[in-house]
Scaffold this active site. Structure first.
Site, PDB file in Angstrom:
ATOM      1  CG  HIS A  77      -1.610   1.191   1.502  1.00  0.00           C
ATOM      2  ND1 HIS A  77      -2.531   1.788   0.696  1.00  0.00           N
ATOM      3  CD2 HIS A  77      -1.361   2.271   2.282  1.00  0.00           C
ATOM      4  CE1 HIS A  77      -3.212   2.904   1.272  1.00  0.00           C
ATOM      5  NE2 HIS A  77      -2.312   3.473   2.088  1.00  0.00           N
ATOM      6  CG  ASP A 106       5.720  17.463 -26.857  1.00  0.00           C
ATOM      7  OD1 ASP A 106       5.875  17.208 -25.683  1.00  0.00           O
ATOM      8  OD2 ASP A 106       5.017  16.566 -27.815  1.00  0.00           O
ATOM      9  CD1 TRP A 142       6.450   3.554   3.858  1.00  0.00           C
ATOM     10  CD2 TRP A 142       7.839   4.209   2.199  1.00  0.00           C
ATOM     11  NE1 TRP A 142       6.841   4.545   4.028  1.00  0.00           N
ATOM     12  CE2 TRP A 142       7.648   5.151   3.130  1.00  0.00           C
ATOM     13  CE3 TRP A 142       8.708   4.411   1.173  1.00  0.00           C
ATOM     14  CZ2 TRP A 142       8.049   6.501   3.159  1.00  0.00           C
ATOM     15  CZ3 TRP A 142       9.227   5.666   0.988  1.00  0.00           C
ATOM     16  CH2 TRP A 142       8.922   6.678   1.913  1.00  0.00           C
ATOM     17  CB  SER A 169      10.220   6.015 -14.503  1.00  0.00           C
ATOM     18  OG  SER A 169       9.060   6.850 -14.580  1.00  0.00           O
ATOM     19  CB  SER A 170      11.695   9.669 -10.698  1.00  0.00           C
ATOM     20  OG  SER A 170      10.408   8.963 -10.205  1.00  0.00           O
ATOM     21  CG  HIS A 253      12.517  15.129   5.098  1.00  0.00           C
ATOM     22  ND1 HIS A 253      11.464  14.514   5.979  1.00  0.00           N
ATOM     23  CD2 HIS A 253      12.253  16.377   4.732  1.00  0.00           C
ATOM     24  CE1 HIS A 253      10.537  15.425   6.177  1.00  0.00           C
ATOM     25  NE2 HIS A 253      11.189  16.748   5.483  1.00  0.00           N
ATOM     26  CD  GLU A 255       9.755  10.293  -3.148  1.00  0.00           C
ATOM     27  OE1 GLU A 255      10.437  10.525  -3.753  1.00  0.00           O
ATOM     28  OE2 GLU A 255       8.463  10.045  -3.732  1.00  0.00           O
ATOM     29  CE1 TYR A 257       8.235  19.035   3.467  1.00  0.00           C
ATOM     30  CE2 TYR A 257      10.617  18.810   3.503  1.00  0.00           C
ATOM     31  CZ  TYR A 257       9.491  18.966   4.020  1.00  0.00           C
ATOM     32  OH  TYR A 257       9.634  18.984   5.459  1.00  0.00           O
ATOM     33  CB  SER A 268      -0.197  28.166  -5.748  1.00  0.00           C
ATOM     34  OG  SER A 268       0.141  27.960  -4.606  1.00  0.00           O
ATOM     35  CG  HIS A 302      12.378  14.966  11.056  1.00  0.00           C
ATOM     36  ND1 HIS A 302      12.375  16.380  10.358  1.00  0.00           N
ATOM     37  CD2 HIS A 302      11.886  14.075  10.414  1.00  0.00           C
ATOM     38  CE1 HIS A 302      11.492  16.095   9.095  1.00  0.00           C
ATOM     39  NE2 HIS A 302      11.333  14.588   9.124  1.00  0.00           N
ATOM     40  CG  HIS A 303      11.903  10.660   8.665  1.00  0.00           C
ATOM     41  ND1 HIS A 303      10.602  10.842   8.371  1.00  0.00           N
ATOM     42  CD2 HIS A 303      12.424  11.749   7.879  1.00  0.00           C
ATOM     43  CE1 HIS A 303      10.259  11.588   7.612  1.00  0.00           C
ATOM     44  NE2 HIS A 303      11.309  12.265   7.376  1.00  0.00           N
ATOM     45  CB  THR A 328       5.078  25.192   5.880  1.00  0.00           C
ATOM     46  OG1 THR A 328       6.300  24.482   5.746  1.00  0.00           O
ATOM     47  CG2 THR A 328       3.889  24.217   5.471  1.00  0.00           C
ATOM     48  CE  LYS A 331       5.137  27.024  -0.702  1.00  0.00           C
ATOM     49  NZ  LYS A 331       4.702  27.446  -1.996  1.00  0.00           N
ATOM     50  NE  ARG A 450       4.242   3.616  10.543  1.00  0.00           N
ATOM     51  CZ  ARG A 450       5.123   4.169   9.682  1.00  0.00           C
ATOM     52  NH1 ARG A 450       6.043   5.032   9.978  1.00  0.00           N
ATOM     53  NH2 ARG A 450       4.987   4.140   8.471  1.00  0.00           N
TER      54      ARG A 450
END
Lengths: 525, 384, 158
Positions: A77, A106, A142, A169-170, A253, A255, A257, A268, A302-303, A328, A331, A450
């Site tokens: 998931h 294009d 994951w 791909s990315s 991290h 990622e 964002y 926006s 921080h993770h 943040t 924004k 979790r």
């Protein structure tokens, strides 16, 4: 000869029909649609997994799954929602919108664009197939932490391969987007005049290019540890399992964002349109996005506050993480100021955008709570974290995707969507989403870890509420599918401008946007 | 204050969906039983208050705007799109608020990290899927397994009060003492957490990390493994019993007596019935999670023991697998985890249960011999 | 550099010139490329220094691809199309990447060929002479290409 020149030669030729048209297409609109369809299919696949998870957690005890299959579900998931839904959906928006917004014919490298998309379903297939392999799909989370990830069977190697392919791909997608935005802007469209969506994607693509090699290296080292006897992450051989976490989060991290910056961009675009008022603080929005990107490189640990790091390191990562609240916040304030004294109307895209601002901010608050290292140590790996990242990824990223689809679908298809169905989709989603994820805060505070298939009795009530919400949320996405299909088939004719307050080059084109657009660049005053 | 706000928000949902009373819903961190947990609790409340304040101000403004500045109400759009003063103000104010939050948080971090001057030290080891405790000052060692019966998990028996949060051997500590924890793991990552004590630390194989707590109140505190560690991650709880000094001394004496019995067992020779009975218990606790109670394992993940070549082939190879594990797989080395008598019993059980009717008998002395030169260190966990 | 489409008369000659639209400036390119390369290699070298060297080859590969991409963009910097009709001489010049040519046709023999797959869409425009066609108007929209076709026709038939 370069792709650019190659596609140039193709110019004016017709295109094959049927499946070959889609396999060989280099048209940015086709590829954008492919990305979005892929994301939609994966949303239903990974969403079904989420519903299975929630069904198992409806009551204590094991009813539907065994613990191993449960771990496969949570892992897949996560992987599919991140790499199969959110990222491809944003790539789809970039493919469709970036050339239209810039007045470019294009993408810069159309052939590479085709490859970047078509390797993605291969990766998705590799992941899905592993469910039927001996030992089942990957079940190590994951985040792929060793040594657990070293223990698994063949599907773990397939997952590493799939991650490599998705990374490739990315990278191709990002290089394409970054070069398109930099090199193919219409004359007069300076960087600081670009729509904010292009800015957020420019920065996102930058982050992707900067961090993807780290992910590729990390999973390759897992692969060699698993199969070729290296000891990068094996303490017995002189390695360090915690270093994997450092490397992984150094990638992941930014990622995080990558998964939210394009959402900022979409919102926006939407809010000023329906507030009929220009975006407040455009320049500060750009600077805030850039600051978030820069900060994302110095907050990764921080993770992992609970791995046991020196107090000084904990303090550094705590302070740097708290700093992210500043840009943040800017924004959010800017969005509110854009609405302030506007002349607002509340079509479905606007509703999703407003829900985004509110609920993403709740996710931001729980993020602030988690930034405080001592509190994080209590809440790490509990349902509080699950609640937090679903508030930013579901009511954040996913809602912005919904907003964007409703917003641009009339431009893409030439038809207006059904507003009544759109509103039903919105209200059921927003109510369902809060019923699923809000109680998870309390579960985490009360101490529910979790990734567990079964739980102690005191967690029962909130889990039941969450499961009911999950089914409301999940099934209301079928409305979305119906709306999209109906809009493609027909519906009221959309005007060129579509929305009264819409500004930008894409709205100067006819609706639906013709197959080839802006072959000569328009001039922006 | 916070609880009240959250309650209001959830009241409707809660009433609509649950048959039970509101009293069962907990809206905040568990009641702290140590100073550290109390500090975290207070810190969390403080941050929530700040967030609540910001939420009210920002979304008050937004919802006012949503009500008043709508097209249907005839509001005409203004055209301003920047204001440097305002933008600087709302960059600086959050920054100041954050500084205000950082200071108390930093104090708690430094306090949590200070593991000096312990009254006692306990080494905690995570295994797939149980916890091992070594009391370094009192020379006591034991394993702590989930005590909830399988029937309750699959739903064939009613669930007990402490379903999934109960163990056969809890960790026992005296009240009011600084307990230093040395945490590590044997196989994969685990994390040791008791919420009420405010101690959480990842258990990392090959590395020892420390943490500490000082329980203020006598009582039983429960927690769980919080780092995904494979199949039975959800089934390796932690129970800490905080007792008075006198009760702790009595417990230590009892554990030492039990250790002597275990040592005596290693020197004994057993009948097959005794070994089978003891072996079944060991099997349930240490093997059944993967190889299943019926010995059939899980195809593709965990091999079967029933009818396997290992359990029906030469006994020396079988003992070697149990002692040394299979590197690179989930099969752990049990040499350090089980006593000679327990290994003898479980091997005997595996070779004679289900369809495996080998009639073989393993005795503790044979296991001790199989351990070879390294026997003395790894013989029993008590020796570590 | 901007898209430039110039059509005009210069000293009695008909001149048409167009270039693709390239908005990336050299300093921008340098900033983006070198900052990305520095970031990637700094991270990869940092981890390599700690013993986790397998990130380095991926960083190298990726920056290589990025360099290729920017180089490919640069190669279009000099692309242009140029048509001049003066008296009986038609000069055709085009440059695309590493390819390019200059052709001189006789006005009497030059034919404008314009075909559209669907009316007004997907049109190709070329100048034919002695059995060889040279495509022109590649950087134009269909509309502009049709206009150019009309202009060329009237010029060639004078």
């Amino acid at each position: 000869m370069s792709d650019a020149a190659h596609a140039h030669d193709d110019h004016g030729h017709g295109h094959p029909s049927g499946i070959m048209r889609w396999l060989t297409t280099t048209n940015h609109k086709d590829i954008g649609s492919l990305y979005l369809w892929f994301a939609l299919i994966m949303l239903f696949v990974a969403g079904t997994m989420a519903l299975l998870i929630r069904a198992e957690l409806f009551q204590p005890g094991l009813q539907l799954t065994n613990p191993d299959f449960f771990n496969q579900l949570t892992t897949m998931h996560g992987l599919l929602m991140i790499f199969g839904v959110i990222m491809p959906a944003f790539s789809g928006f970039a493919n469709w919108q970036v050339p239209l917004m810039l007045g470019a014919p294009d993408m810069a490298f159309p052939r590479m664009n085709n490859w970047a998309f078509w390797i993605l379903p291969v990766a998705g297939l590799l992941l899905m197939v592993s469910f039927w392999l001996p030992g089942g799909a990957v079940a190590g989370g994951w985040t792929m932490y060793p040594p657990l990830f070293i223990q698994g069977g063949i599907s773990y190697d397939l997952t590493i391969l799939a991650v490599h392919i998705m990374g490739l791909s990315s990278i191709m997608g990002s290089i394409n987007i970054i070069t398109t935005i930099l090199n193919m802007r219409a004359p007069g469209l300076t960087l600081m005049k670009m729509p904010l969506f292009c800015w957020t994607w420019l920065i996102t693509a930058y982050l992707l290019i900067a961090t993807m090699p780290v992910l590729a290296g990390a999973v390759t080292m897992l692969l060699t540890d698993r199969n070729f006897g290296t000891h990068f992450f094996n303490a017995a051989g002189g390695g360090d399992p915690v270093m994997f976490q450092h490397i992984f989060w150094f990638f992941a991290h930014p990622e995080v964002y990558i998964l939210i910056l394009p959402a900022f961009g979409i919102v926006s675009q939407v809010i000023p349109t329906f507030a009929r008022k220009p975006l407040f603080g455009y320049a500060s929005m750009v600077y805030a996005t850039a600051s978030i990107a820069i900060l994302s490189f110095i907050v990764w640990a921080h993770h992992m506050f609970t791995v046991g790091m020196p107090a000084a390191a904990q303090l550094f990562f705590m302070f740097s993480t708290m700093l992210i609240a500043v840009p943040t916040g800017v924004k959010v304030f800017n969005w509110v100021a854009t609405m302030w004294k506007g002349s607002m109307s509340f079509e479905t895209p606007m509703l999703f955008a407003i829900a985004f601002v509110c609920l993403f901010t709740i996710g931001g608050f729980s993020g602030l709570v988690l930034a405080i290292a001592p509190v994080d140590i209590q809440l790490h790996d509990t349902y509080y974290v699950v609640a937090h990242f679903h508030y930013v990824l579901v009511s954040g990223a996913l809602f912005s995707i919904f907003a964007g689809i409703y917003y641009w679908l009339p431009k893409w298809t030439g038809h207006m969507y059904n507003e009544t169905l759109g509103k039903w989709h919105f209200w059921l989603s927003v109510i369902g989403m809060n019923i699923v994820f809000f109680p998870m805060h309390f579960l985490g505070l009360a101490g529910m870890p979790r990734r567990i298939p079964d739980y102690a009795l005191q967690f029962t009530e909130f889990n039941q509420i969450a499961t009911v919400g999950a089914f409301i949320f999940g099934f209301s996405q079928l409305i979305f599918l119906v709306v999209v299909l109906k809009t493609i088939k027909g519906g009221a004719k959309a005007t060129d401008r579509v929305w009264e307050g819409a500004e930008g080059l894409e709205w100067t084109l006819p609706s639906p946007a013709p197959y080839h657009t802006f072959e000569t660049a328009p001039v922006v005053k | 204050m916070i609880g009240k706000w959250q309650r209001v928000g959830l009241m409707g949902t809660a009433l609509a969906f649950s048959q039970s009373t509101l009293a069962e819903y907990a809206y905040n961190l568990q009641t702290p039983a140590s100073q550290v947990a109390q500090n975290v609790f207070d810190l969390h409340n403080l941050i929530m208050l700040v967030c609540l304040g910001i939420f009210v101000v920002v979304f008050g403004a937004m919802f006012y705007s949503l009500l008043k500045h709508r097209k249907s109400a005839g509001h005409k759009a203004a055209h301003f799109h920047e204001n440097t003063t305002v933008e600087v103000i709302w960059t600086v104010i959050p920054f100041v608020i954050l500084m205000g939050m950082a200071y108390p948080a930093a104090k708690v971090v430094i306090d949590m990290k200070d593991t000096t001057n312990p009254d006692m030290t306990i080494k905690i080891t995570g295994y797939q899927w149980k916890w091992g405790y070594d009391y370094l000052n009192d020379d006591i060692s034991f394993y702590s397994n989930l005590a909830t019966p399988r029937e309750q998990i699959v739903g064939s028996a009613a669930k007990g009060e402490h379903y999934l949060l109960e163990v056969d051997e809890p960790m026992v500590v005296p009240v009011g003492k600084r307990v230093r924890l040395l945490i590590t793991a044997n196989d994969v990552l685990h994390a040791w957490w008791v919420p009420a004590l405010g101690a959480k630390q990842d258990a990392i194989p090959g590395f020892i990390r420390d943490s500490w707590f000082k329980a203020d109140k006598i009582g039983t505190y429960r927690g769980q493994c919080v780092e995904l560690c494979g199949k039975d991650h959800g089934f390796m709880p932690i129970v800490v019993e905080v007792v008075s000094e006198a009760d702790y001394a009595a417990w230590v004496a009892k554990k030492k007596g039990a250790a002597q019995t275990a040592a005596a067992d290693n020197a004994k020779s057993f009948e097959i019935a005794e070994l089978m009975g003891r072996g079944e218990k060991v099997y349930e606790a240490s093997c059944a999670a993967c190889h299943q109670a019926n010995g059939m394992g899980m195809p593709g993940v965990f091999p079967a023991i029933n009818g396997s070549r290992v359990a029906t082939g030469p006994i020396a190879d079988h003992v070697a697998v149990v002692l040394n594990g299979r590197p690179g797989t989930a099969m752990a080395a049990f040499a350090g985890q089980l006593s000679d008598a327990d290994i003898a019993a479980v091997v005997t059980y595996q070779r004679n249960a289900w369809d495996n009717k080998t009639g073989d008998l393993a005795q503790p002395a044979a296991i001790a011999a199989a351990r070879g030169g390294a026997a003395s260190e790894a013989a029993a966990p008590a020796a570590q | 550099m901007k898209t430039e489409v110039c059509v005009g008369e210069s000293a009695g000659a008909f001149v048409f010139q167009s270039r693709p639209n390239l908005s990336l400036t050299r300093p921008q390119e340098r900033l983006v490329f070198w900052s990305l390369a520095a970031l990637c290699f700094a991270a990869a070298s940092g981890f390599a220094w700690l013993g986790y060297w397998l990130i380095l080859p991926f960083a190298g590969l990726e920056i290589g691809v990025l360099a290729w991409a920017f180089k490919a963009l640069r190669s279009r910097e000099g692309d242009y199309e140029y048509i001049m009709i003066e008296g009986d001489v038609v000069v055709l010049e085009w440059h695309c990447g590493n390819h390019g040519e200059r052709r001189e046709l006789n006005r009497q023999w030059a034919r404008v060929e314009c075909s559209c797959r669907t009316p007004g869409r997907n049109c190709r425009l070329s100048l034919n002479s002695h059995g060889r066609a040279t495509e022109v108007g590649q950087y134009l929209s269909d509309e502009a290409r049709l206009q150019l076709a009309a202009m060329l026709r009237s010029r060639l038939q004078e």
